[in-house]
Design an enzyme around this catalytic site. Sequence first.
Site, mmCIF file in Angstrom:
data_model
loop_
_atom_site.group_PDB
_atom_site.id
_atom_site.type_symbol
_atom_site.label_atom_id
_atom_site.label_comp_id
_atom_site.label_asym_id
_atom_site.label_seq_id
_atom_site.Cartn_x
_atom_site.Cartn_y
_atom_site.Cartn_z
ATOM 1 N N ARG A 46 -17.418 -14.463 -4.560
ATOM 2 C CA ARG A 46 -16.136 -13.950 -5.073
ATOM 3 C C ARG A 46 -16.403 -12.848 -6.091
ATOM 4 N NH1 ARG A 46 -14.180 -16.396 -9.054
ATOM 5 N NH2 ARG A 46 -14.368 -18.536 -8.296
ATOM 6 N N TYR A 98 6.423 1.553 1.147
ATOM 7 C CA TYR A 98 6.211 0.428 2.052
ATOM 8 C C TYR A 98 7.035 -0.785 1.587
ATOM 9 C CZ TYR A 98 3.939 -3.540 4.273
ATOM 10 O OH TYR A 98 3.709 -4.701 4.949
ATOM 11 N N ASP A 170 -0.606 5.888 -3.877
ATOM 12 C CA ASP A 170 -0.929 5.172 -2.642
ATOM 13 C C ASP A 170 -1.202 6.251 -1.600
ATOM 14 O OD1 ASP A 170 -0.881 3.896 -0.181
ATOM 15 O OD2 ASP A 170 0.632 2.433 -0.777
ATOM 16 N N LYS A 195 -5.551 0.513 7.447
ATOM 17 C CA LYS A 195 -5.026 1.614 8.277
ATOM 18 C C LYS A 195 -6.144 2.591 8.661
ATOM 19 C CE LYS A 195 -1.274 -0.482 6.989
ATOM 20 N NZ LYS A 195 -1.096 -1.804 7.539
HETATM 21 O O1 P1T Z 1 -0.967 -4.488 4.845
HETATM 22 P P1 P1T Z 1 -1.799 -4.245 3.628
HETATM 23 O O2 P1T Z 1 -3.222 -3.939 3.907
HETATM 24 O O3 P1T Z 1 -1.620 -5.317 2.594
HETATM 25 O O4 P1T Z 1 -1.253 -2.876 2.947
HETATM 26 C C1 P1T Z 1 0.006 -2.769 2.377
HETATM 27 C C2 P1T Z 1 0.470 -1.343 2.419
HETATM 28 C C3 P1T Z 1 0.412 -0.574 1.267
HETATM 29 N N1 P1T Z 1 0.791 0.725 1.255
HETATM 30 C C4 P1T Z 1 1.236 1.323 2.371
HETATM 31 C C5 P1T Z 1 1.642 2.759 2.323
HETATM 32 C C6 P1T Z 1 1.316 0.614 3.573
HETATM 33 O O5 P1T Z 1 1.749 1.257 4.665
HETATM 34 C C7 P1T Z 1 0.937 -0.760 3.609
HETATM 35 C C8 P1T Z 1 1.039 -1.578 4.840
HETATM 36 N N2 P1T Z 1 1.918 -1.041 5.810
HETATM 37 C C9 P1T Z 1 2.230 -1.627 7.011
HETATM 38 C C10 P1T Z 1 1.749 -2.804 7.415
HETATM 39 C C11 P1T Z 1 3.155 -0.858 7.847
HETATM 40 O O6 P1T Z 1 3.269 -1.117 9.065
HETATM 41 O O7 P1T Z 1 3.792 0.060 7.319
#
Ligand code: P1T
Length: 379
Positions: A46, A98, A170, A195
């Site tokens: 961790r 998001y 972000d 992503k």
């Molecule tokens: O899904 P995660 O890895 O926890 O990320 C969150 C997140 C944060 N910021 C942006 C701009 C994002 O697009 C996302 C996650 N977005 C999706 C799952 C989506 O389909 O838009």
Amino acid sequence: MKFNTKTIHGGQIIDPAYNSVMTPIYQTSTYAQDSPGINKGFEYSRTHNPTRTALQNAFASLENAKYGVAFSSGLAAVDAIIKLLKPGDEVISTNDLYGGTYRLFTKIFEKYGVKFHFTSMHNLEDVKLLINQKTKIIWAETPTNPMINVFDISGLAEISKSNNLLFVVDNTFASPYLQNPLEMGADVVMHSATKYLAGHSDVVLGALMLNDEEVAEKLYFTQNASGAVPGPQDCFLTLRGIKTLHVRMQRHCENASKVAHFLNSNQMVEKVYWPGLETHFNHEVAKRQMRNFGGMLSFRIKGYTKDQTIKFLERLHLFTLAESLGGVESLCGHPATMTHASIPREEREKSGVTDSLIRLSVGIEDSDDLIEDLQNAFL
Ligand code: P1T
């Protein structure tokens, strides 16, 4: 080192155990110690894990940062930033963001006394008006999810600096291939590495990159103390994905450009949101701060109701109807009922997320096939 070399070598070393070229998956929770506290720098996974360390170094390198911090998801990375705050503190955020980030802010952190203001960041004066003694963070997504708005990172950084705030960007939709917000004055860059960074829709992972040692220490502390860490297998997959980031992004951008122009010239389409189009509200800012315009776009079809929009999505075959984005395969989504369903209708409609909005994550397939798929879905 140039960016295309950094994706492959940035922050990486030949693994000291057996000289393996790829970082091994150190699938262990703990490490043998010679005597309590006498060890090779690793005690418990961790806290530290060699595969994660390699990934964190790659993260830092991609954004030209001193520090990279990996989390078990993008939202866990967002969570760690807001945990820097205390009750009474305030955050100014983009109102187009998001849905999961909005949900984390409003449903979790508001309970602990942190206050969030949501505003469009097109007009920097609107941001200034929201700043008061309690403001601690400016949180910007650019390009935004799902309206693909672009905001002036340098302008926001100036406001943030002159008010002693922490400015977080972000950078998920752009990826470090297209823009490096730290170089434009941001203090922290956040990525859903799920992503473009990982790039193959097989990992959920988050990243923070920054230069300030004191803030980095606090984030490493939260990483260990709260424990939202990615496993070594996911770190490996993300490292592997990063090695082709530049090649994939180049194709994502080319394909998105073709798809955006195809949609833009279609009589049935009301509006296309893609920063590469001259009609995009902030095309000039995008040209200045991004190296290309990215693989994400949204659009709406003239007069389509919610049902007609959903039927259109169901008629697509190569574009898979799914949450997420940034993988090699093309995806389509209906933000109002999928990724942004957790934002109350009234709030999301203010930023344009209505029932007729369609979001595309344009993959790296042959663009002719993608365009044919879209063409066949128009009746
Ligand atoms: O899904 P995660 O890895 O926890 O990320 C969150 C997140 C944060 N910021 C942006 C701009 C994002 O697009 C996302 C996650 N977005 C999706 C799952 C989506 O389909 O838009």
